[in-house]
Design a protein around this motif. Structure first.
Motif, PDB file in Angstrom:
ATOM      1  N   THR A  34       0.805  -1.215   0.000  1.00 12.25           N
ATOM      2  CA  THR A  34       0.000   0.000   0.000  1.00 12.25           C
ATOM      3  C   THR A  34       0.846   1.277   0.000  1.00 12.25           C
ATOM      4  OG1 THR A  34      -0.138  -0.496   2.346  1.00 12.25           O
ATOM      5  CG2 THR A  34      -2.092  -0.906   1.025  1.00 12.25           C
TER       6      THR A  34
ATOM      7  N   ASP B 120      -6.139  -0.120  -7.037  1.00 14.99           N
ATOM      8  CA  ASP B 120      -4.860  -0.438  -7.689  1.00 14.99           C
ATOM      9  C   ASP B 120      -4.580   0.526  -8.848  1.00 14.99           C
ATOM     10  OD1 ASP B 120      -4.369  -2.536  -6.019  1.00 14.99           O
ATOM     11  OD2 ASP B 120      -4.692  -4.108  -7.509  1.00 14.99           O
TER      12      ASP B 120
ATOM     13  N   GLU C 205     -23.423  -7.893  -4.838  1.00 15.67           N
ATOM     14  CA  GLU C 205     -24.037  -7.058  -5.881  1.00 15.67           C
ATOM     15  C   GLU C 205     -24.476  -7.888  -7.082  1.00 15.67           C
ATOM     16  OE1 GLU C 205     -22.372  -2.623  -6.100  1.00 15.67           O
ATOM     17  OE2 GLU C 205     -20.726  -4.072  -6.050  1.00 15.67           O
TER      18      GLU C 205
ATOM     19  N   SER D 204      -1.623  -5.846   3.219  1.00 14.13           N
ATOM     20  CA  SER D 204      -0.760  -4.678   3.136  1.00 14.13           C
ATOM     21  C   SER D 204       0.717  -5.066   3.206  1.00 14.13           C
ATOM     22  CB  SER D 204      -1.101  -3.635   4.201  1.00 14.13           C
ATOM     23  OG  SER D 204      -0.320  -2.469   3.963  1.00 14.13           O
TER      24      SER D 204
ATOM     25  N   ARG E 199      -3.915  -3.904 -18.140  1.00 14.13           N
ATOM     26  CA  ARG E 199      -4.064  -4.080 -16.693  1.00 14.13           C
ATOM     27  C   ARG E 199      -3.018  -3.222 -15.951  1.00 14.13           C
ATOM     28  NH1 ARG E 199      -7.733  -4.932 -13.928  1.00 14.13           N
ATOM     29  NH2 ARG E 199      -6.987  -6.545 -12.516  1.00 14.13           N
TER      30      ARG E 199
ATOM     31  N   GLY F 295      -9.658  -9.326 -12.052  1.00 15.50           N
ATOM     32  CA  GLY F 295      -9.515  -8.143 -11.204  1.00 15.50           C
ATOM     33  C   GLY F 295     -10.601  -7.987 -10.161  1.00 15.50           C
ATOM     34  N   THR F 296     -11.635  -8.811 -10.233  1.00 11.75           N
ATOM     35  CA  THR F 296     -12.715  -8.661  -9.251  1.00 11.75           C
ATOM     36  C   THR F 296     -12.420  -9.412  -7.956  1.00 11.75           C
ATOM     37  OG1 THR F 296     -13.994 -10.576 -10.014  1.00 11.75           O
ATOM     38  CG2 THR F 296     -14.412  -8.473 -11.133  1.00 11.75           C
TER      39      THR F 296
ATOM     40  N   GLY G 141     -17.926  -3.084  -9.998  1.00 14.55           N
ATOM     41  CA  GLY G 141     -18.816  -2.929  -8.853  1.00 14.55           C
ATOM     42  C   GLY G 141     -18.436  -1.747  -7.984  1.00 14.55           C
ATOM     43  N   ARG G 142     -19.268  -1.484  -6.990  1.00 14.48           N
ATOM     44  CA  ARG G 142     -19.047  -0.346  -6.098  1.00 14.48           C
ATOM     45  C   ARG G 142     -18.518  -0.766  -4.724  1.00 14.48           C
ATOM     46  NH1 ARG G 142     -20.491   5.068  -8.021  1.00 14.48           N
ATOM     47  NH2 ARG G 142     -20.693   4.624 -10.233  1.00 14.48           N
ATOM     48  N   ARG G 143     -18.748  -2.013  -4.375  1.00 13.44           N
ATOM     49  CA  ARG G 143     -18.369  -2.428  -3.017  1.00 13.44           C
ATOM     50  C   ARG G 143     -16.935  -2.923  -2.996  1.00 13.44           C
ATOM     51  NH1 ARG G 143     -23.361  -4.504   0.138  1.00 13.44           N
ATOM     52  NH2 ARG G 143     -21.847  -5.837   1.139  1.00 13.44           N
ATOM     53  N   TYR G 144     -16.145  -2.343  -2.139  1.00 13.52           N
ATOM     54  CA  TYR G 144     -14.743  -2.753  -1.972  1.00 13.52           C
ATOM     55  C   TYR G 144     -14.075  -3.027  -3.307  1.00 13.52           C
ATOM     56  CZ  TYR G 144     -14.648  -2.730   3.056  1.00 13.52           C
ATOM     57  OH  TYR G 144     -14.647  -2.327   4.366  1.00 13.52           O
ATOM     58  N   ASN G 145     -14.075  -2.019  -4.138  1.00 15.51           N
ATOM     59  CA  ASN G 145     -13.451  -2.177  -5.451  1.00 15.51           C
ATOM     60  C   ASN G 145     -11.943  -1.924  -5.330  1.00 15.51           C
ATOM     61  OD1 ASN G 145     -12.576  -2.099  -8.082  1.00 15.51           O
ATOM     62  ND2 ASN G 145     -14.516  -1.248  -8.837  1.00 15.51           N
ATOM     63  N   THR G 146     -11.236  -2.964  -4.925  1.00 18.51           N
ATOM     64  CA  THR G 146      -9.784  -2.812  -4.744  1.00 18.51           C
ATOM     65  C   THR G 146      -9.054  -2.806  -6.085  1.00 18.51           C
ATOM     66  OG1 THR G 146      -9.643  -5.195  -4.341  1.00 18.51           O
ATOM     67  CG2 THR G 146      -9.736  -3.772  -2.420  1.00 18.51           C
ATOM     68  N   ASP G 147      -9.735  -3.231  -7.133  1.00 23.43           N
ATOM     69  CA  ASP G 147      -9.161  -3.120  -8.478  1.00 23.43           C
ATOM     70  C   ASP G 147      -9.056  -1.641  -8.876  1.00 23.43           C
ATOM     71  OD1 ASP G 147      -8.106  -4.602 -10.624  1.00 23.43           O
ATOM     72  OD2 ASP G 147      -9.948  -4.364 -11.793  1.00 23.43           O
TER      73      ASP G 147
ATOM     74  N   ARG H 159       2.670  -1.486 -13.558  1.00 17.64           N
ATOM     75  CA  ARG H 159       3.297  -1.357 -12.243  1.00 17.64           C
ATOM     76  C   ARG H 159       4.556  -2.234 -12.152  1.00 17.64           C
ATOM     77  NH1 ARG H 159      -0.212  -1.050  -6.636  1.00 17.64           N
ATOM     78  NH2 ARG H 159       1.402  -1.748  -5.222  1.00 17.64           N
TER      79      ARG H 159
ATOM     80  N   LYS I  42      -5.576 -11.751  -9.126  1.00 20.49           N
ATOM     81  CA  LYS I  42      -6.198 -10.426  -9.158  1.00 20.49           C
ATOM     82  C   LYS I  42      -5.577  -9.542 -10.246  1.00 20.49           C
ATOM     83  CE  LYS I  42      -7.688  -6.454  -6.598  1.00 20.49           C
ATOM     84  NZ  LYS I  42      -9.080  -6.658  -7.008  1.00 20.49           N
ATOM     85  N   TRP I  43      -4.255  -9.591 -10.354  1.00 18.03           N
ATOM     86  CA  TRP I  43      -3.576  -8.670 -11.269  1.00 18.03           C
ATOM     87  C   TRP I  43      -3.689  -9.098 -12.733  1.00 18.03           C
ATOM     88  CZ3 TRP I  43       1.466  -8.351  -7.844  1.00 18.03           C
ATOM     89  CH2 TRP I  43       1.205  -7.534  -6.738  1.00 18.03           C
ATOM     90  N   TYR I  44      -3.671 -10.426 -12.964  1.00 21.72           N
ATOM     91  CA  TYR I  44      -3.539 -10.867 -14.354  1.00 21.72           C
ATOM     92  C   TYR I  44      -4.684 -11.743 -14.859  1.00 21.72           C
ATOM     93  CZ  TYR I  44       1.140  -9.177 -13.309  1.00 21.72           C
ATOM     94  OH  TYR I  44       2.200  -8.388 -12.921  1.00 21.72           O
TER      95      TYR I  44
ATOM     96  N   ALA J 289      -1.485  -3.699 -13.265  1.00 19.03           N
ATOM     97  CA  ALA J 289      -0.385  -4.471 -12.667  1.00 19.03           C
ATOM     98  C   ALA J 289       0.762  -4.671 -13.651  1.00 19.03           C
ATOM     99  CB  ALA J 289      -0.899  -5.830 -12.184  1.00 19.03           C
TER     100      ALA J 289
ATOM    101  N   LYS K   7     -17.345  -9.343   0.564  1.00 17.00           N
ATOM    102  CA  LYS K   7     -17.025  -9.657  -0.828  1.00 17.00           C
ATOM    103  C   LYS K   7     -15.844 -10.622  -0.833  1.00 17.00           C
ATOM    104  CE  LYS K   7     -15.975  -7.081  -5.081  1.00 17.00           C
ATOM    105  NZ  LYS K   7     -15.686  -5.716  -5.548  1.00 17.00           N
TER     106      LYS K   7
ATOM    107  N   GLN L  35     -11.185  -4.012 -14.191  1.00 21.70           N
ATOM    108  CA  GLN L  35     -12.116  -5.105 -14.537  1.00 21.70           C
ATOM    109  C   GLN L  35     -13.313  -5.159 -13.602  1.00 21.70           C
ATOM    110  OE1 GLN L  35      -9.569  -8.563 -14.483  1.00 21.70           O
ATOM    111  NE2 GLN L  35      -9.044  -8.357 -16.658  1.00 21.70           N
ATOM    112  N   ASP L  36     -13.086  -4.813 -12.361  1.00 17.07           N
ATOM    113  CA  ASP L  36     -14.179  -4.825 -11.390  1.00 17.07           C
ATOM    114  C   ASP L  36     -15.025  -3.578 -11.611  1.00 17.07           C
ATOM    115  OD1 ASP L  36     -15.854  -4.946  -9.201  1.00 17.07           O
ATOM    116  OD2 ASP L  36     -14.271  -5.580  -7.815  1.00 17.07           O
TER     117      ASP L  36
END
Lengths: 593, 234
Positions: free
Chosen positions: A229, A518, B13, B53, A461, B46-47, A509-515, A466, B41-43, A463, B97, A506-507
């Motif tokens: 993070t 990123d 959702e 951390s 993507r 992504g959802t 959605g609205r909930r916890y969209n950690t994508d 990155r 997740k990265w490749y 990543a 989720k 790709q995600d």
């Protein structure tokens, strides 16, 4: 549509002061804000994480102060070591404040509940650390106060706990994406705009004073001790707002990262008597630093490792050397270095009592960052003009007390001393300031950024970009640099930034969209990298952690000055300005350990 | 080596109910389960959603049920997990989720035990409070807690009674009850003596096995229980 319906849906919070980041600097500031303004004060701490997850908690070996509980020590000696450790790029008035305040601050931390290790007399125990010496370089001195090898964890817990006691309001899992500066870079900071991770809603936090305590940006490098993070969010936000970044070319590579993994094995392992050996079994630091040996400053030790590897004396011809702690014995390893011993067992399957440990230098700490004065006030230019309402402290800030290279244990001290001072200064400003004016454009801008990222149907993507960024920064802007490497790096970073404008989330959605998180972090990393490379390319000397193969010597005639990098709004090369180093007591001398 | 990674997925959702997804991931034996999740997740997808951390077992973000046991994803290596790895969210908390659960109640319970040193008197000599190494040793073990929740979400007593304050909160109460500098042990012991306090512990020891920090959680709970009994709060 009326104007009102076109306005983005934003949730509003009116506070007295907002602290962004819940590590040691942010929490100490929040505590001082509450103590100084009283229980009615509305103090909010915003964090991407839960506060106890902050990276302060990963700090290991100690926090220094010249308490002299186990042997003679003086805060002036600490001051000298800090200036020398920083290769004379330290502002000596600021370092004086830090080393002097250290003693009182550590005592105060104990009063707050910090579980320091103790001497038989019941005082705070102290141990040796790199670059900390008695009487200006005679021998190592015991100056690091510690809680086993989880000193940062204990500090983070203690400050978080006291903030709970004083009823600080926590906004957990919010990603701050912009400052509110309704009058532009010449005006006040009046709050921040954040994305709530759990809902993807935009929140507008309005406040009379804002502190950035957002930590570092080590994730611009491939091998790093930093958490996933640590993406330089606060540093990049200030930069985008036209504020300068100071001394970004100075990034510390810690000598003892776990090979390939990058996590740290604390300098305390050498402080307790461990040492480095090359592939031939030789204690090579004796050749590079005859007096301090393995406890020379980190930049010196990291470069020595690189030179051993370059000379073919890495282990089995590879790019690592060994840390030898076998002789420390079970008691020291289990009682004073338990976490380190655990890391070695868990991640390498090795036994520190019997095995040599593979290590390599790892990107660890940004000496540079958002320029501030000694009370955390953010500076808008190299002339020293402060930005009203805006403060920074901790790794995201540059006071500058670390100069070209930070000494071990001075980072925890920095967050405590300057987090605390910033909190006190903010309390004064809050008392006098008028109600903050909202920055509608910032609210709308963040909303648009979110909506565009979520709406884009395809692209690359984040990543992938990155990973390429981290790779080239580590190979081209790492321990050793040249004009050619930095030139290639600058071109590559610019190309990556162009690709980053078209990434896909790709995600949807609205909930916890950690994508989504990123993708946003990628942009921050790229900005930090841009300022780092530009500042490094311009500095044609070697000083502290900035080592140029093509300019191997320190140049006090032309380069005894701080870099201020300003972003070019049109996307071109950053503009660089310079500010003289403040020298009050210690004239620059050759640096020998 | 190729790893077959099974992950229990749920997105309220879009999904009517939780389901399993299977991914194939290339990994080194020394990689962590967290690396596998990042690869996906990265490749690949992504959802996929989880918290993380520090990546090396000190921040406490990524406690999950991996191959049937609570662990930190960043501390469990592929060589130990094997070529078939199953990952689920921790139990006993609402799934928000995928692997990410609602921690609000967990933090509320932490806050309920007064998890802070109470002592507003400081030495008149202007120095630190004195504490012997032996006095400090009394709470050394419980000061290691990183609030990952592996103990509480692995506790059958917590599963059957979500109001139980749970091992993590008791560990943090212990941290201060046994600190020679603290002056609020009485109040904390009263909280611990509550019907949903220490008495709910059935000494099943799941918490000890689950703790990534090696804290002897059950012993801490027993020590608090003894104090509660000894001071007549039981």
């Amino acid at each position: 549509m009326t104007d009102a319906s076109a306005r983005p849906r934003v949730r509003i919070h009116d506070l007295d002061a907002v602290v962004v980041g819940a590590g040691g600097a942010g929490l100490y500031a929040a505590l001082e804000l509450k103590r100084n303004l009283g229980p009615e004060a509305r103090i909010g701490v915003i964090s991407k994480l839960y506060p106890s997850r902050s990276h302060t908690g990963a700090a290991q070996g100690g926090v220094c102060a010249a308490l002299g509980t186990t042997e003679e020590d003086h805060w002036e000696w600490h001051w000298f070591d800090t200036v020398k450790g920083g290769d004379y790029l330290v502002d000596q008035d600021a370092a004086e404040v830090m080393c002097h305040d250290a003693v009182e601050t550590i005592i105060n931390l104990e009063h707050l509940g910090m579980p320091f290790n103790r001497t038989e007399e019941g005082r705070i125990d102290q141990r040796r650390f790199g670059g900390h010496t008695r009487n200006e370089g005679e021998a190592p001195v015991r100056r690091a106060c510690f809680a086993a090898d989880r000193t940062g964890h204990a500090i983070l817990q203690t400050l978080f706990q006291q903030c709970i006691r004083l009823d600080v309001a926590f906004y957990d899992e919010y990603q701050v994406l912009d400052l509110q500066m309704p009058d532009g870079p010449d005006g006040r900071v009046t709050g921040v705009v954040a994305l709530q991770t759990s809902t993807s809603e935009i929140h507008s936090f309005r406040a009379k004073a804002v502190l950035f305590a957002t930590g570092g940006f080590g994730k611009i490098f491939k091998v790093t001790s930093n958490a996933h993070t640590l993406t330089g969010d606060g540093v990049a936000i200030a930069y985008r707002r036209g504020l300068p970044l100071e001394d970004m070319e100075f990034f510390q590579f810690h000598p003892t990262g776990m090979y390939k993994l990058g996590f740290l094995l604390s300098e305390a392992m050498r402080g307790e008597g461990g040492f480095l050996v090359n592939g031939e079994g030789e204690r090579f630091m004796e050749r590079y630093a005859p007096t301090m040996k393995d406890l020379a400053s980190r930049d010196v030790v990291s470069r020595s490792i690189y030179q051993e590897i370059a000379a073919g004396r890495g282990v089995n011809g590879k790019d690592f050397v060994h840390l030898d702690v076998r002789h420390l014995g079970a008691q020291v390893l289990n009682e004073k270095l338990p976490d380190m011993s655990g890391f070695i067992r868990t991640y390498f399957g090795l036994e520190p009592l019997t095995d040599l440990v593979p290590i390599q230098p790892t990107a660890h700490y940004a000496m540079g960052g958002i320029p501030t004065d000694i009370d955390g006030r953010v500076l808008a230019d190299e002339g020293g003009r402060a930005v009203p309402g805006f403060y920074a402290a901790g790794e995201c800030a540059c006071v500058s007390v670390h100069g070209g290279n930070r000494l071990g244990t001075n980072s925890l001290l920095d967050i405590l001393v300057f987090g605390r001072r910033a909190g006190i200064a903010m309390a004064d400003e809050v008392r006098a300031a008028e109600a903050p004016v909202a920055d509608r454009a910032a609210e709308a801008g963040v909303t648009t950024t979110r909506d565009e990222l979520l709406a884009r149907p395809d692209g690359e993507r984040p990543a992938v970009i990155r990973a390429e960024l981290a790779e080239i920064m580590f190979s081209h802007c790492g321990v050793y640099r040249t004009a050619a490497l930095l030139g290639e790096c600058r071109t590559a970073v610019r190309a990556l930034a162009e690709r980053a404008a078209h990434v896909v989330v790709q995600d949807k959605g609205r909930r916890y969209n950690t994508d989504l998180a990123d993708a946003l972090e990628l942009g921050f990393l790229l900005d930090c990298a841009e300022a780092t490379v530009a500042s490094a390319a311009a500095r044609t000397e070697s000083r502290g952690a900035h080592a140029r193969d093509d300019f191997p010597d320190r140049d006090d005639v032309d380069w005894l000055k701080h870099t201020f990098a300003f972003r070019d709004a049109a996307g071109g090369t950053p503009r660089l300005a310079y500010k003289p180093v403040t020298i009050t007591r210690f004239p620059p001398k050759p640096r020998v350990y | 080596m190729e790893i077959q990674l099974r992950v229990r997925r749920y997105d309220p959702e879009s999904d009517p109910a939780p389901h399993w997804d299977e991914f194939r991931v290339e990994a080194e034996p020394s990689d962590r389960v967290l690396d596998l999740l990042h690869q996906v997740k990265w490749y690949q997808d992504g959802t996929l959603t989880f918290r993380r951390s520090c990546g090396h077992g000190v921040c406490g973000s990524d406690a999950m049920l991996i191959n049937g046991r609570n662990r930190l994803a960043c501390e469990y290596l592929v060589k130990d997990a094997g070529s078939r790895v199953t990952v689920e969210p921790v139990r006993g908390m609402r799934v928000i989720k995928d692997l990410l659960v609602d921690m609000d109640g967990f933090w509320d319970k932490y806050r309920s035990v007064m998890p802070f040193l109470v002592n507003d008197e400081v030495p008149t000599d202007g120095l630190e409070r004195r504490q012997s190494p032996e006095e400090r040793d009394r709470f050394e073990d419980t000061s290691k807690c990183i609030m990952c929740g592996a103990c509480t979400t692995g506790c059958p007593s917590f599963w059957s009674n979500p109001d139980y304050v749970g091992p993590a909160a008791i560990v943090n109460a212990h941290r201060f009850i046994f600190d020679s500098r603290d002056t609020a042990a009485e109040e904390r012991l009263e909280i611990m003596a509550d019907a949903d306090g220490v008495w709910r512990c059935r000494t099943i020891f799941n918490c000890v096995e689950a703790c990534p920090r090696g804290i002897n959680v059950t012993r801490a709970i027993m020590e608090v229980t003894r104090e509660v009994s000894g001071t007549g709060h039981g």
